[in-house]
Design a protein around this motif. Structure first.
Motif, PDB file in Angstrom:
ATOM      1  N   VAL A   4      15.194  -2.889 -12.147  1.00  0.00           N
ATOM      2  CA  VAL A   4      14.883  -2.673 -10.656  1.00  0.00           C
ATOM      3  C   VAL A   4      13.465  -2.503 -10.669  1.00  0.00           C
ATOM      4  CG1 VAL A   4      15.563  -1.255  -8.795  1.00  0.00           C
ATOM      5  CG2 VAL A   4      17.316  -1.716 -10.728  1.00  0.00           C
ATOM      6  N   ILE A   5      12.932  -3.145  -9.737  1.00  0.00           N
ATOM      7  CA  ILE A   5      11.340  -3.264  -9.382  1.00  0.00           C
ATOM      8  C   ILE A   5      11.060  -2.775  -8.170  1.00  0.00           C
ATOM      9  CG2 ILE A   5       9.288  -4.378  -9.735  1.00  0.00           C
ATOM     10  CD1 ILE A   5      10.737  -6.301 -11.526  1.00  0.00           C
ATOM     11  N   ALA A   6      10.281  -1.907  -8.024  1.00  0.00           N
ATOM     12  CA  ALA A   6       9.641  -1.412  -6.829  1.00  0.00           C
ATOM     13  C   ALA A   6       8.293  -1.700  -6.771  1.00  0.00           C
ATOM     14  CB  ALA A   6       9.880   0.111  -6.704  1.00  0.00           C
ATOM     15  N   GLY A   7       7.831  -2.389  -5.756  1.00  0.00           N
ATOM     16  CA  GLY A   7       6.671  -3.025  -5.542  1.00  0.00           C
ATOM     17  C   GLY A   7       6.427  -4.366  -6.252  1.00  0.00           C
ATOM     18  N   LEU A  64       5.954   0.112  -9.403  1.00  0.00           N
ATOM     19  CA  LEU A  64       4.669  -0.042  -9.173  1.00  0.00           C
ATOM     20  C   LEU A  64       3.988  -0.199  -7.805  1.00  0.00           C
ATOM     21  CD1 LEU A  64       5.218  -3.816 -10.968  1.00  0.00           C
ATOM     22  CD2 LEU A  64       4.253  -1.828 -12.068  1.00  0.00           C
ATOM     23  N   CYS A  65       4.641   0.695  -7.145  1.00  0.00           N
ATOM     24  CA  CYS A  65       4.107   1.004  -5.647  1.00  0.00           C
ATOM     25  C   CYS A  65       2.817   1.526  -5.617  1.00  0.00           C
ATOM     26  CB  CYS A  65       5.272   1.764  -4.940  1.00  0.00           C
ATOM     27  SG  CYS A  65       6.910   1.128  -4.714  1.00  0.00           S
ATOM     28  N   GLY A  66       2.064   1.142  -4.519  1.00  0.00           N
ATOM     29  CA  GLY A  66       0.774   2.025  -4.449  1.00  0.00           C
ATOM     30  C   GLY A  66      -0.300   1.054  -3.637  1.00  0.00           C
ATOM     31  N   ALA A  67      -0.680   1.542  -2.368  1.00  0.00           N
ATOM     32  CA  ALA A  67      -1.780   0.516  -1.601  1.00  0.00           C
ATOM     33  C   ALA A  67      -2.753   0.441  -2.247  1.00  0.00           C
ATOM     34  CB  ALA A  67      -2.008   1.452  -0.422  1.00  0.00           C
ATOM     35  N   SER A  68      -3.496  -0.511  -2.170  1.00  0.00           N
ATOM     36  CA  SER A  68      -4.926  -0.931  -3.032  1.00  0.00           C
ATOM     37  C   SER A  68      -5.885   0.149  -2.779  1.00  0.00           C
ATOM     38  CB  SER A  68      -5.332  -2.293  -2.688  1.00  0.00           C
ATOM     39  OG  SER A  68      -6.432  -2.502  -3.416  1.00  0.00           O
ATOM     40  N   VAL A  69      -6.487   0.523  -3.692  1.00  0.00           N
ATOM     41  CA  VAL A  69      -7.738   1.706  -3.646  1.00  0.00           C
ATOM     42  C   VAL A  69      -8.931   0.984  -2.936  1.00  0.00           C
ATOM     43  CG1 VAL A  69      -6.708   2.933  -5.483  1.00  0.00           C
ATOM     44  CG2 VAL A  69      -8.421   1.207  -5.884  1.00  0.00           C
ATOM     45  N   GLY A  70      -8.986  -0.362  -3.109  1.00  0.00           N
ATOM     46  CA  GLY A  70     -10.120  -1.013  -2.565  1.00  0.00           C
ATOM     47  C   GLY A  70      -9.728  -1.706  -1.046  1.00  0.00           C
ATOM     48  N   GLY A  71      -8.627  -1.370  -0.554  1.00  0.00           N
ATOM     49  CA  GLY A  71      -8.112  -1.820   0.661  1.00  0.00           C
ATOM     50  C   GLY A  71      -8.916  -1.829   1.710  1.00  0.00           C
TER      51      GLY A  71
END
Length: 302
Positions: A4-7, A64-71
């Motif tokens: 099961v994959i998140a992100g 693998l969830c997480g907004a891009s730090v360089g967004g």
């Protein structure tokens, strides 16, 4: 396996789904909209909602969830978004894997756990957490998995370096500039730029999924760290372009603010001790090999 994959729609998630399916594995994707296919299951981590069918019979969950730090520029609200997009989903999934008796949880993190100002000092998985926003973010992100680890779930913390892929991420932004001969070092160039090829990022995740001896933090980073100046020269060689420019530190700070200080002008010299001791063999052990693969050239593989 049922994984099961998140992100799953991100740069790494897309590649991981494809690799698992090529291997004949059963992939279930958590999506934050109405499920549109038999492999999709709706969830809303901000409301602690997860379709209970998603984890039935699952052998592992990969988060693998997480907004891009360089967004975008790091305002107070964006820094909170970076935290919420990582810690909240991890809280929900850590409790869910325990409730569903899922035996394995792989959770994303980053090598900036060690902080940026490590200089030439090598850091391994036994090194302590650093200071600063990114280090604190990674530490709190990892701590959110503790309910799963405490319940006996084999929990792996994927402290990833910059993943080299022409389709996105840092290299996706740099390649057009370097192709025009506009490449060069950032600041004094002596800071380390942790890296890993996309093939080895996915390879390390698959290795961790299938090797029961792998648990706790692992540095998902290439085994031969390079400085930013070395990275710049290697990318220039891979693209057969000069790298004459220097972007001064003060310009970077003016352009992107705190991000420059935490992730561009500083970087940890992280090596993948745990992965190598577990027996993982890198497909691209040098920056030259990794960049040549990413840009589709045989090139100089030093």
């Amino acid at each position: 396996m049922k994984v099961v994959i998140a992100g799953s729609s991100g740069l790494i998630g897309t590649a991981l789904v494809a690799a698992l399916r090529r291997d004949g594995q059963d992939v279930a994707r958590l999506v934050r909209r109405k499920a549109a296919g038999p492999d999709e299951f709706a969830w809303n981590p901000t409301r602690a909602h997860l379709d209970e069918r998603a984890l039935r019979g699952a052998d592992a969950v990969v988060n693998l969830c997480g907004a891009s730090v360089g967004g975008r520029r790091w305002t107070g609200s964006f820094k909170q978004e970076l935290r919420d997009s990582r810690i909240t989903p991890t809280d929900v999934l850590a409790d869910a894997v325990v409730a569903a008796n899922v035996p394995v949880l792989l959770n994303a993190s980053g090598v900036h756990y060690y902080g940026g100002a490590t200089g030439d000092r090598v850091v391994t998985e036994t090194s302590s957490a650093g200071s600063g926003f990114l280090a604190t973010l990674c530490r709190d992100w990892e701590n959110a998995t503790e309910p799963a680890a405490a319940a006996g779930v084999r929990t792996v913390l994927l402290r990833s370096a910059v993943v080299l892929s022409r389709t996105g991420g840092m290299l996706g932004m740099l390649q057009p500039l370097y192709s025009l001969g506009l490449g060069g070092r950032l600041g004094n160039g002596r800071q380390y730029t942790p890296w890993i090829s996309m093939a080895d990022e996915i390879g390390a995740i698959l290795f961790a999924l299938t090797h029961d001896t792998v648990s706790g933090p692992i540095n998902v980073a290439g085994p031969a760290p390079v400085t930013n100046a070395e990275f710049s020269r290697a990318l220039g060689r891979a693209l057969n372009r000069p790298t004459p420019l220097v972007v001064p530190s003060f310009v970077l700070r003016a352009l992107v603010g705190e991000l420059a200080q935490e992730a561009i002008l500083h970087g940890p010299r992280a090596i993948p001790t745990a992965l190598e001791e577990a027996g993982y063999q890198f497909q691209h052990p040098t920056i030259g090999a990794a960049l040549a693969a990413a840009v589709g050239r045989s090139g100089d593989e030093r």
